[in-house]
Design a protein around this motif. Structure first.
Motif, PDB file in Angstrom:
ATOM      1  N   UNK A  94      16.225   3.541 -41.923  1.00 46.74           N
ATOM      2  CA  UNK A  94      15.441   2.701 -41.028  1.00 46.74           C
ATOM      3  C   UNK A  94      14.134   3.409 -40.665  1.00 46.74           C
ATOM      4  N   UNK A  95      13.196   2.644 -40.116  1.00 46.15           N
ATOM      5  CA  UNK A  95      11.933   3.228 -39.668  1.00 46.15           C
ATOM      6  C   UNK A  95      12.201   4.347 -38.659  1.00 46.15           C
ATOM      7  N   UNK A  96      13.047   4.056 -37.668  1.00 48.33           N
ATOM      8  CA  UNK A  96      13.331   5.040 -36.615  1.00 48.33           C
ATOM      9  C   UNK A  96      13.964   6.304 -37.194  1.00 48.33           C
ATOM     10  N   UNK A  97      14.885   6.139 -38.153  1.00 48.80           N
ATOM     11  CA  UNK A  97      15.523   7.307 -38.778  1.00 48.80           C
ATOM     12  C   UNK A  97      14.522   8.087 -39.614  1.00 48.80           C
ATOM     13  N   UNK A 107      18.860   6.567 -26.360  1.00 51.23           N
ATOM     14  CA  UNK A 107      17.856   7.025 -25.390  1.00 51.23           C
ATOM     15  C   UNK A 107      16.630   7.663 -26.059  1.00 51.23           C
ATOM     16  N   UNK A 108      16.619   7.702 -27.394  1.00 54.45           N
ATOM     17  CA  UNK A 108      15.481   8.280 -28.109  1.00 54.45           C
ATOM     18  C   UNK A 108      14.519   7.214 -28.639  1.00 54.45           C
ATOM     19  N   UNK A 109      14.885   5.958 -28.482  1.00 50.59           N
ATOM     20  CA  UNK A 109      14.072   4.895 -29.061  1.00 50.59           C
ATOM     21  C   UNK A 109      12.664   4.825 -28.457  1.00 50.59           C
ATOM     22  N   UNK A 110      12.558   5.139 -27.178  1.00 55.31           N
ATOM     23  CA  UNK A 110      11.229   5.102 -26.545  1.00 55.31           C
ATOM     24  C   UNK A 110      10.325   6.203 -27.107  1.00 55.31           C
ATOM     25  N   UNK A 112      10.467   7.316 -30.192  1.00 52.84           N
ATOM     26  CA  UNK A 112      10.054   6.836 -31.511  1.00 52.84           C
ATOM     27  C   UNK A 112       8.941   5.800 -31.373  1.00 52.84           C
ATOM     28  N   UNK A 113       9.094   4.900 -30.400  1.00 50.02           N
ATOM     29  CA  UNK A 113       8.052   3.889 -30.150  1.00 50.02           C
ATOM     30  C   UNK A 113       6.709   4.551 -29.868  1.00 50.02           C
ATOM     31  N   UNK A 114       6.726   5.555 -28.997  1.00 45.60           N
ATOM     32  CA  UNK A 114       5.484   6.245 -28.633  1.00 45.60           C
ATOM     33  C   UNK A 114       4.860   6.921 -29.850  1.00 45.60           C
ATOM     34  N   UNK A 115       5.690   7.542 -30.696  1.00 43.97           N
ATOM     35  CA  UNK A 115       5.181   8.210 -31.902  1.00 43.97           C
ATOM     36  C   UNK A 115       4.557   7.201 -32.865  1.00 43.97           C
ATOM     37  N   UNK A 116       5.190   6.031 -33.005  1.00 39.35           N
ATOM     38  CA  UNK A 116       4.649   4.987 -33.884  1.00 39.35           C
ATOM     39  C   UNK A 116       3.323   4.451 -33.335  1.00 39.35           C
ATOM     40  N   UNK A 117       3.219   4.358 -32.018  1.00 32.83           N
ATOM     41  CA  UNK A 117       1.961   3.903 -31.412  1.00 32.83           C
ATOM     42  C   UNK A 117       0.850   4.930 -31.644  1.00 32.83           C
ATOM     43  N   UNK A 118       1.162   6.204 -31.476  1.00 32.25           N
ATOM     44  CA  UNK A 118       0.170   7.245 -31.705  1.00 32.25           C
ATOM     45  C   UNK A 118      -0.277   7.274 -33.164  1.00 32.25           C
ATOM     46  N   UNK A 128       8.056  -6.383 -38.708  1.00 34.30           N
ATOM     47  CA  UNK A 128       9.091  -6.414 -39.744  1.00 34.30           C
ATOM     48  C   UNK A 128      10.340  -7.122 -39.217  1.00 34.30           C
ATOM     49  N   UNK A 129      11.194  -7.539 -40.130  1.00 28.32           N
ATOM     50  CA  UNK A 129      12.359  -8.363 -39.770  1.00 28.32           C
ATOM     51  C   UNK A 129      13.205  -7.751 -38.659  1.00 28.32           C
ATOM     52  N   UNK A 130      13.472  -6.452 -38.732  1.00 32.57           N
ATOM     53  CA  UNK A 130      14.328  -5.806 -37.742  1.00 32.57           C
ATOM     54  C   UNK A 130      13.602  -4.708 -36.973  1.00 32.57           C
ATOM     55  N   UNK A 131      12.287  -4.813 -36.903  1.00 33.35           N
ATOM     56  CA  UNK A 131      11.522  -3.829 -36.148  1.00 33.35           C
ATOM     57  C   UNK A 131      11.804  -2.411 -36.597  1.00 33.35           C
ATOM     58  N   UNK A 132      12.079  -1.525 -35.647  1.00 33.19           N
ATOM     59  CA  UNK A 132      12.341  -0.119 -35.969  1.00 33.19           C
ATOM     60  C   UNK A 132      13.638   0.075 -36.737  1.00 33.19           C
TER      61      UNK A 132
END
Length: 224
Positions: A94-97, A107-110, A112-118, A128-132
């Protein structure tokens, strides 16, 4: 903590008679932003690979906090670095993995979100179909997402953003990006890396004005 990185008369030969680095001596202090520039084959990436101990110098020594880096436990030493390379490998996960390079706790998803934004790829990922949780590549998933080269490169850069390490290394992280995306990325690297030691490699000189040090390499030597 990292107080000082020192290269003392470092030479690296990959084959007999061919020296990628020739007697490089330099110092980078804690919290400094060093920009390594120079033409292809000038030795920029070799400096990074030696610093991270992918190889050891043929001659000379590299010190971290006054101690030869060969004396440190290799796994613990490499844990000091967060890195993004131009030729990052995207895995069929997955993207997050892919960002964390392991399974993701809730509790690590936020983070990952911040890293993707940066890395300026969050909006694309969320489309994408299933996001992260979307699988990347079609190597093992027929419905896996295949992104552009620049978007995959941004996923690789997010790996460096998500890790809390004292030294951040970016080796040509914007080679597949357009100038506007490159500017955004560099700006986010500057903002997120305050109080970190940063080594940034690039052919392009558009952002060197923000660096503490610019090290110009040619034929394996620091010429300026």
């Amino acid at each position: 903590e990292i107080d000082m990185i020192e290269f003392t008369d470092v030479t690296k030969s990959y084959s007999v008679g061919t020296r990628a680095l020739k007697g490089v001596t330099m110092q980078i202090e804690d919290g400094e932003f060093a920009f390594l520039v120079g033409p292809s084959g000038s030795g920029k990436s070799t400096i990074i690979k030696l610093l991270m101990r992918f190889y050891d110098p043929t001659e000379g020594e590299i010190f971290c906090n006054g101690r030869n880096i060969k004396e440190y436990n290799l796994q613990k030493y490499r844990a000091l670095f967060a890195s993004a390379f131009q030729d990052c490998r995207i895995l069929s996960l997955t993207v997050a993995e892919n960002v964390l390079m392991r399974r993701v706790k809730e509790d690590e998803r936020s983070k990952v979100e911040e890293a993707l934004k940066l890395a300026d790829v969050y909006d694309k990922v969320m489309s994408l179909a299933n996001g992260m949780d979307t699988i990347l590549t079609r190597e093992f998933a027929d419905d896996g997402a295949v992104l552009s080269g620049g978007e995959f490169q941004k996923i690789g850069v997010a790996r460096a953003f998500v890790r809390e390490c004292p030294i951040k290394i970016f080796d040509e992280p914007s080679s597949a990006l357009d100038p506007i995306s490159e500017y955004k990325l560099f700006d986010n690297i500057l903002k997120s890396s305050k109080e970190k030691t940063v080594l940034f490699i690039s052919h392009r000189l558009s952002s060197v004005q923000n660096a503490d040090w610019v090290l110009m390499l040619e034929h394996g030597q620091v010429i300026e």
